[in-house]
Scaffold this active site. Structure first.
Site, PDB file in Angstrom:
ATOM      1  N   ASP A 192       0.957  -1.064  -0.068  1.00 42.60           N
ATOM      2  CA  ASP A 192       0.119  -0.130  -0.089  1.00 42.60           C
ATOM      3  C   ASP A 192       0.881   1.200   0.097  1.00 42.60           C
ATOM      4  OD1 ASP A 192      -2.328   1.655   0.147  1.00 42.60           O
ATOM      5  OD2 ASP A 192      -2.214   1.780   2.385  1.00 42.60           O
ATOM      6  N   GLU A 197      -1.057  -0.986  -4.765  1.00 42.68           N
ATOM      7  CA  GLU A 197      -2.315  -0.397  -5.137  1.00 42.68           C
ATOM      8  C   GLU A 197      -2.016   0.651  -6.418  1.00 42.68           C
ATOM      9  OE1 GLU A 197      -5.490   0.818  -2.222  1.00 42.68           O
ATOM     10  OE2 GLU A 197      -4.388   2.450  -2.534  1.00 42.68           O
ATOM     11  N   ASP A 229      -2.875   0.958   6.801  1.00 39.04           N
ATOM     12  CA  ASP A 229      -2.077   0.802   5.855  1.00 39.04           C
ATOM     13  C   ASP A 229      -1.342  -0.903   5.565  1.00 39.04           C
ATOM     14  OD1 ASP A 229      -1.280   3.576   5.024  1.00 39.04           O
ATOM     15  OD2 ASP A 229      -1.079   3.730   7.125  1.00 39.04           O
TER      16      ASP A 229
END
Length: 188
Positions: A7, A68, A141
């Site tokens: 992330d 991501e 996260d």
């Protein structure tokens, strides 16, 4: 298959490692969050993220890195920083010959919760359940990095089938083009 989920972010960058087994069986192997001070120079923040990711890649030897995909947010500075962090991560993986795949936030949410509009609490709850974790991963996260790895593990067979189908279609198109050009040449 060992998948490193990432992330990306400049202030907090979630890192995870998951191993897939038979069917949808998954095991969480590691999770962490790399933090950089917001008052540090951009180059220093990216270097800190790069160093941490390179250490993870060299220590854990993932087969795939799932990152991501950044989409437009209200704060352009945040989007740029997130994209830059993602680029540093993709580069570190590519230098080691590790495949990199990008997944959208809604794709990850849908894979993990069944709802592409799920909120962070729902994603965290499902990540905890899917991986049979004793406690919820924090901060968000960390949970998001685990969710990215889960998403890729579950989507990898479909991604592989699509790549194979595309390759076959391209090969057929090349053969047809070659045959057509040979036919044109013979007609002269």
């Amino acid at each position: 298959m060992r998948v490193m989920g990432v992330d990306p972010g400049l202030t907090r960058c979630g890192l995870s490692l998951i191993e897939s087994g038979r069917g949808r069986q998954l095991t969480a192997l590691d999770v962490d969050v790399v933090r950089t001070p917001s008052d540090a120079a951009l180059a220093q923040r990216l270097l800190a993220i790069s160093d941490a990711v390179e250490h993870w890649l060299d220590t854990h030897h993932p087969e795939v890195v799932a990152i991501e995909r950044v989409f437009s947010q209200l704060n352009v500075t945040t989007v740029m920083g997130t994209a830059q962090a993602g680029g540093v991560i993709a580069l570190a993986a590519a230098k080691r010959g590790v495949d990199v795949h990008f997944h959208t936030p809604s794709e990850v949410k849908a894979a993990v919760t069944g709802n592409g509009s799920a909120d962070k609490a729902q994603v965290t709850a499902m990540v905890t359940k899917i991986l049979a974790l004793q406690a919820k991963p924090t901060p968000a996260d960390a949970a998001d990095a685990l969710a990215l790895a889960i998403c890729h593990c579950w989507r990898a067979p479909t991604i592989a089938r699509m790549a194979e189908a595309t390759s076959r279609a391209e090969a057929r198109a090349a053969q047809q083009r070659h045959a057509y050009l040979a036919k044109l040449k013979a007609a002269r």
